[in-house]
Design a protein around this motif. Structure first.
Motif, PDB file in Angstrom:
ATOM      1  N   LEU A  89      45.860  47.552  40.633  1.00 51.45           N
ATOM      2  CA  LEU A  89      46.650  46.349  40.848  1.00 51.45           C
ATOM      3  C   LEU A  89      47.528  46.585  42.070  1.00 51.45           C
ATOM      4  CD1 LEU A  89      47.863  45.574  37.203  1.00 51.45           C
ATOM      5  CD2 LEU A  89      45.984  44.502  38.444  1.00 51.45           C
ATOM      6  N   ASP A  90      47.468  45.665  43.020  1.00 53.02           N
ATOM      7  CA  ASP A  90      48.338  45.782  44.192  1.00 53.02           C
ATOM      8  C   ASP A  90      49.572  44.907  43.998  1.00 53.02           C
ATOM      9  OD1 ASP A  90      47.506  43.165  44.676  1.00 53.02           O
ATOM     10  OD2 ASP A  90      46.330  43.679  46.450  1.00 53.02           O
ATOM     11  N   THR A  91      50.431  44.885  45.002  1.00 52.76           N
ATOM     12  CA  THR A  91      51.669  44.122  44.916  1.00 52.76           C
ATOM     13  C   THR A  91      51.395  42.654  44.638  1.00 52.76           C
ATOM     14  OG1 THR A  91      52.683  45.647  46.486  1.00 52.76           O
ATOM     15  CG2 THR A  91      53.814  43.559  46.119  1.00 52.76           C
ATOM     16  N   ASN A  92      50.427  42.079  45.333  1.00 54.30           N
ATOM     17  CA  ASN A  92      50.117  40.668  45.141  1.00 54.30           C
ATOM     18  C   ASN A  92      49.727  40.380  43.692  1.00 54.30           C
ATOM     19  OD1 ASN A  92      49.666  37.925  46.190  1.00 54.30           O
ATOM     20  ND2 ASN A  92      47.533  38.375  45.706  1.00 54.30           N
ATOM     21  N   CYS A  93      48.899  41.221  43.117  1.00 54.53           N
ATOM     22  CA  CYS A  93      48.504  41.044  41.712  1.00 54.53           C
ATOM     23  C   CYS A  93      49.720  41.073  40.796  1.00 54.53           C
ATOM     24  CB  CYS A  93      47.536  42.145  41.284  1.00 54.53           C
ATOM     25  SG  CYS A  93      45.927  42.070  42.045  1.00 54.53           S
ATOM     26  N   LEU A  94      50.597  42.022  41.027  1.00 50.68           N
ATOM     27  CA  LEU A  94      51.781  42.148  40.181  1.00 50.68           C
ATOM     28  C   LEU A  94      52.697  40.936  40.324  1.00 50.68           C
ATOM     29  CD1 LEU A  94      52.556  45.916  40.804  1.00 50.68           C
ATOM     30  CD2 LEU A  94      51.514  44.903  38.763  1.00 50.68           C
ATOM     31  N   VAL A  95      52.885  40.457  41.549  1.00 50.88           N
ATOM     32  CA  VAL A  95      53.734  39.279  41.773  1.00 50.88           C
ATOM     33  C   VAL A  95      53.122  38.061  41.099  1.00 50.88           C
ATOM     34  CG1 VAL A  95      54.624  37.676  43.523  1.00 50.88           C
ATOM     35  CG2 VAL A  95      54.776  40.140  43.896  1.00 50.88           C
ATOM     36  N   ARG A  96      51.828  37.843  41.282  1.00 52.27           N
ATOM     37  CA  ARG A  96      51.174  36.680  40.670  1.00 52.27           C
ATOM     38  C   ARG A  96      51.288  36.732  39.143  1.00 52.27           C
ATOM     39  NH1 ARG A  96      51.328  35.946  45.469  1.00 52.27           N
ATOM     40  NH2 ARG A  96      53.157  34.958  44.596  1.00 52.27           N
TER      41      ARG A  96
ATOM     42  N   LEU B 226      53.616  38.297  37.302  1.00 55.48           N
ATOM     43  CA  LEU B 226      54.994  38.092  36.861  1.00 55.48           C
ATOM     44  C   LEU B 226      55.488  36.672  37.105  1.00 55.48           C
ATOM     45  CD1 LEU B 226      56.512  41.436  38.115  1.00 55.48           C
ATOM     46  CD2 LEU B 226      56.375  40.701  35.723  1.00 55.48           C
ATOM     47  N   MET B 227      55.170  36.113  38.266  1.00 58.57           N
ATOM     48  CA  MET B 227      55.721  34.818  38.649  1.00 58.57           C
ATOM     49  C   MET B 227      54.877  33.652  38.133  1.00 58.57           C
ATOM     50  SD  MET B 227      58.406  35.914  40.004  1.00 58.57           S
ATOM     51  CE  MET B 227      59.118  34.355  40.496  1.00 58.57           C
ATOM     52  N   ASP B 228      53.613  33.890  37.846  1.00 63.10           N
ATOM     53  CA  ASP B 228      52.696  32.850  37.358  1.00 63.10           C
ATOM     54  C   ASP B 228      52.727  31.614  38.262  1.00 63.10           C
ATOM     55  OD1 ASP B 228      50.753  31.729  35.773  1.00 63.10           O
ATOM     56  OD2 ASP B 228      52.099  31.157  34.155  1.00 63.10           O
ATOM     57  N   ASP B 229      52.825  31.844  39.573  1.00 59.57           N
ATOM     58  CA  ASP B 229      52.895  30.734  40.513  1.00 59.57           C
ATOM     59  C   ASP B 229      51.532  30.321  41.055  1.00 59.57           C
ATOM     60  OD1 ASP B 229      52.695  33.103  41.908  1.00 59.57           O
ATOM     61  OD2 ASP B 229      54.280  32.649  43.342  1.00 59.57           O
ATOM     62  N   ILE B 230      50.521  31.143  40.820  1.00 58.82           N
ATOM     63  CA  ILE B 230      49.142  30.794  41.156  1.00 58.82           C
ATOM     64  C   ILE B 230      48.322  31.080  39.893  1.00 58.82           C
ATOM     65  CG2 ILE B 230      47.186  31.167  42.711  1.00 58.82           C
ATOM     66  CD1 ILE B 230      49.179  32.164  44.801  1.00 58.82           C
ATOM     67  N   PRO B 231      48.149  30.067  39.037  1.00 59.72           N
ATOM     68  CA  PRO B 231      47.528  30.284  37.713  1.00 59.72           C
ATOM     69  C   PRO B 231      46.176  30.988  37.738  1.00 59.72           C
ATOM     70  CG  PRO B 231      48.507  28.110  37.821  1.00 59.72           C
ATOM     71  CD  PRO B 231      48.586  28.684  39.218  1.00 59.72           C
TER      72      PRO B 231
ATOM     73  N   ALA C 114      45.467  34.476  35.861  1.00 61.55           N
ATOM     74  CA  ALA C 114      44.395  34.613  34.874  1.00 61.55           C
ATOM     75  C   ALA C 114      43.517  35.828  35.158  1.00 61.55           C
ATOM     76  CB  ALA C 114      43.552  33.341  34.830  1.00 61.55           C
ATOM     77  N   ARG C 115      43.244  36.088  36.441  1.00 61.68           N
ATOM     78  CA  ARG C 115      42.432  37.269  36.791  1.00 61.68           C
ATOM     79  C   ARG C 115      43.139  38.563  36.382  1.00 61.68           C
ATOM     80  NH1 ARG C 115      41.580  35.120  42.532  1.00 61.68           N
ATOM     81  NH2 ARG C 115      40.117  33.457  42.116  1.00 61.68           N
ATOM     82  N   VAL C 116      44.429  38.620  36.642  1.00 59.61           N
ATOM     83  CA  VAL C 116      45.191  39.814  36.267  1.00 59.61           C
ATOM     84  C   VAL C 116      45.264  39.932  34.749  1.00 59.61           C
ATOM     85  CG1 VAL C 116      47.404  41.012  36.458  1.00 59.61           C
ATOM     86  CG2 VAL C 116      46.498  39.760  38.422  1.00 59.61           C
TER      87      VAL C 116
END
Length: 85
Positions: free
Chosen positions: A14-21, A23-28, A32-34
């Motif tokens: 998991l990279d930073t982008n995955c972790l942000v997405r 936690l923030m759930d701003d790109i559903p 969902a992938r994470v």
């Protein structure tokens, strides 16, 4: 023998982008992938740099107060399947 553990070379990460997405759930779709990766219960590698970047992004980009940044980081580190450097 490695005791049944996957080597880091074959471990999903998991990279930073995955972790942000996640936690923030701003790109559903990305959240969902994470969720699917986490739900697979396979070890996931997270580089220390990704955790440092996560703190920076939550603070600087999202303006998240420090106590919430700590809570978010704790949520990530609490994942039993997470492997860090």
């Amino acid at each position: 023998m490695d005791g049944g553990r996957r080597s880091k070379a074959t471990m999903a990460s998991l990279d930073t982008n995955c972790l942000v997405r996640w936690l923030m759930d701003d790109i559903p779709d990305e959240r969902a992938r994470v969720d699917r990766l986490i739900g697979a219960h396979e070890p996931l590698d997270v580089d220390d740099a990704a955790l440092i970047e996560l703190v920076f992004v939550l603070d600087s980009h999202y303006g998240m107060p420090r106590p919430l940044v700590v809570e978010a980081l704790s949520q990530v580190l609490a994942l039993a399947i997470l492997r860090t450097d």
